[in-house]
Design a protein around this motif. Structure first.
Motif, mmCIF file in Angstrom:
data_model
loop_
_atom_site.group_PDB
_atom_site.id
_atom_site.type_symbol
_atom_site.label_atom_id
_atom_site.label_comp_id
_atom_site.label_asym_id
_atom_site.label_seq_id
_atom_site.Cartn_x
_atom_site.Cartn_y
_atom_site.Cartn_z
ATOM 1 N N GLN A 157 28.352 -8.646 7.322
ATOM 2 C CA GLN A 157 29.638 -8.056 6.982
ATOM 3 C C GLN A 157 30.619 -9.174 6.652
ATOM 4 O O GLN A 157 30.436 -10.323 7.055
ATOM 5 C CB GLN A 157 30.199 -7.239 8.156
ATOM 6 C CG GLN A 157 29.387 -6.024 8.546
ATOM 7 C CD GLN A 157 30.112 -5.196 9.588
ATOM 8 O OE1 GLN A 157 31.035 -4.439 9.284
ATOM 9 N NE2 GLN A 157 29.707 -5.341 10.841
ATOM 10 N N LEU A 158 31.686 -8.805 5.928
ATOM 11 C CA LEU A 158 32.698 -9.786 5.580
ATOM 12 C C LEU A 158 33.374 -10.350 6.824
ATOM 13 O O LEU A 158 33.571 -9.643 7.818
ATOM 14 C CB LEU A 158 33.765 -9.161 4.680
ATOM 15 C CG LEU A 158 33.406 -8.954 3.202
ATOM 16 C CD1 LEU A 158 34.564 -8.325 2.483
ATOM 17 C CD2 LEU A 158 33.029 -10.264 2.548
ATOM 18 N N LYS A 159 33.748 -11.605 6.731
ATOM 19 C CA LYS A 159 34.408 -12.287 7.842
ATOM 20 C C LYS A 159 35.748 -11.620 8.165
ATOM 21 O O LYS A 159 36.039 -11.293 9.317
ATOM 22 C CB LYS A 159 34.614 -13.766 7.476
ATOM 23 C CG LYS A 159 35.263 -14.604 8.546
ATOM 24 C CD LYS A 159 35.374 -16.051 8.062
ATOM 25 C CE LYS A 159 36.024 -16.941 9.101
ATOM 26 N NZ LYS A 159 36.128 -18.347 8.599
ATOM 27 N N LYS A 160 36.582 -11.432 7.153
ATOM 28 C CA LYS A 160 37.892 -10.784 7.314
ATOM 29 C C LYS A 160 38.156 -9.945 6.070
ATOM 30 O O LYS A 160 38.845 -10.385 5.151
ATOM 31 C CB LYS A 160 39.001 -11.823 7.496
ATOM 32 C CG LYS A 160 38.890 -12.649 8.769
ATOM 33 C CD LYS A 160 40.021 -13.671 8.856
ATOM 34 C CE LYS A 160 39.929 -14.495 10.127
ATOM 35 N NZ LYS A 160 41.011 -15.530 10.196
ATOM 36 N N LYS A 161 37.588 -8.735 6.048
ATOM 37 C CA LYS A 161 37.605 -7.964 4.810
ATOM 38 C C LYS A 161 39.007 -7.646 4.310
ATOM 39 O O LYS A 161 39.244 -7.649 3.095
ATOM 40 C CB LYS A 161 36.775 -6.695 4.957
ATOM 41 C CG LYS A 161 37.217 -5.728 6.029
ATOM 42 C CD LYS A 161 36.216 -4.577 6.124
ATOM 43 C CE LYS A 161 36.588 -3.592 7.213
ATOM 44 N NZ LYS A 161 35.572 -2.507 7.326
ATOM 45 N N LYS A 162 39.957 -7.391 5.192
ATOM 46 C CA LYS A 162 41.290 -7.035 4.727
ATOM 47 C C LYS A 162 42.059 -8.236 4.180
ATOM 48 O O LYS A 162 43.145 -8.075 3.606
ATOM 49 C CB LYS A 162 42.073 -6.351 5.847
ATOM 50 C CG LYS A 162 41.550 -4.949 6.149
ATOM 51 C CD LYS A 162 42.470 -4.178 7.081
ATOM 52 C CE LYS A 162 41.967 -2.756 7.260
ATOM 53 N NZ LYS A 162 42.851 -1.967 8.160
#
Length: 216
Positions: A157-162
């Motif tokens: 998953q993305l590290k910090k998607k937002k």
């Protein structure tokens, strides 16, 4: 979203891939295993054949690059439609490192990527791919993979998607990338969607579920 991604991918792979014994190499690190799994050619032919209205036939190539390019493991990636294999719709370079029992995948854009088209299948075309031709993306867009020993797969998953913001032509709203991946020995799945930074609602990207690839 991530739970739905895993469920959808597993449903497809459980129906289409026969159980295989794990490839065990006691001296192999997680990074080495992940790299070995990732390397090669992937195709979603089965998915595209079964659901032609929902998925195009796509092939994705991961070609390993010399370690001295980024001083760590890295891959040149080409994504192509099967009917237009000589013109990739997406190319990139990713680097890999192991940190705290996880695999970190960092992304790089290529300056004038058309200079290297078809390089995944003809490595001689990648001779001019040097560090100064690469542009590192926001570290918030790094993908963090965790290894599930029981499943023998890496889940990312993305590290910090937002914080991974994406601009799209024709869109007035700001969006962030929501990306999930599964990497196994013979199966690979990915699902990229763009979400409204204020509401979290999906604005762009596939709504039918993840692309599910098998290794050729």
């Amino acid at each position: 979203m991530f739970k739905n991604f895993i469920v959808n991918a597993k449903l497809f792979f459980d129906r289409t891939i026969k159980p295989e014994e794990k490839i065990l190499k006691k001296s192999e690190s997680k990074l080495e295993k992940f790299s070995r799994n990732l390397k090669g050619e992937w195709s979603n032919l089965g998915q595209a054949t079964e659901f032609p209205a929902l998925w195009s036939h796509i092939r994705v190539f991961y070609h390993e690059l010399p370690t001295d390019l980024l001083d760590e493991k890295s891959f040149y990636i080409e994504s192509v439609y099967d009917y237009m294999i000589d013109k990739p719709y997406k190319t990139a370079v990713v680097s890999l490192k192991e940190s705290k029992e996880k695999i970190v995948m960092s992304n790089y854009r290529i300056i004038q990527p058309e200079d290297f088209w078809f390089g995944s299948r003809n490595p001689g075309l990648l001779i001019g791919l040097t560090k100064d031709r690469l542009f590192a993306t926001n570290s918030a867009c790094d993908i963090i993979f965790t290894y599930d020993e029981d499943e023998n797969k890496f889940y990312g998953q993305l590290k910090k998607k937002k914080k991974c913001l994406v601009s799209k032509k024709g869109l007035d709203v700001k969006t962030y990338l929501d990306c999930s991946m599964i990497v196994g020995e013979k199966e690979y799945a990915s699902w990229d969607t763009g979400r409204d930074i204020n509401t979290g609602k999906q604005v762009w990207g596939g709504s039918a579920g993840p692309f599910c690839f098998k290794k050729n």
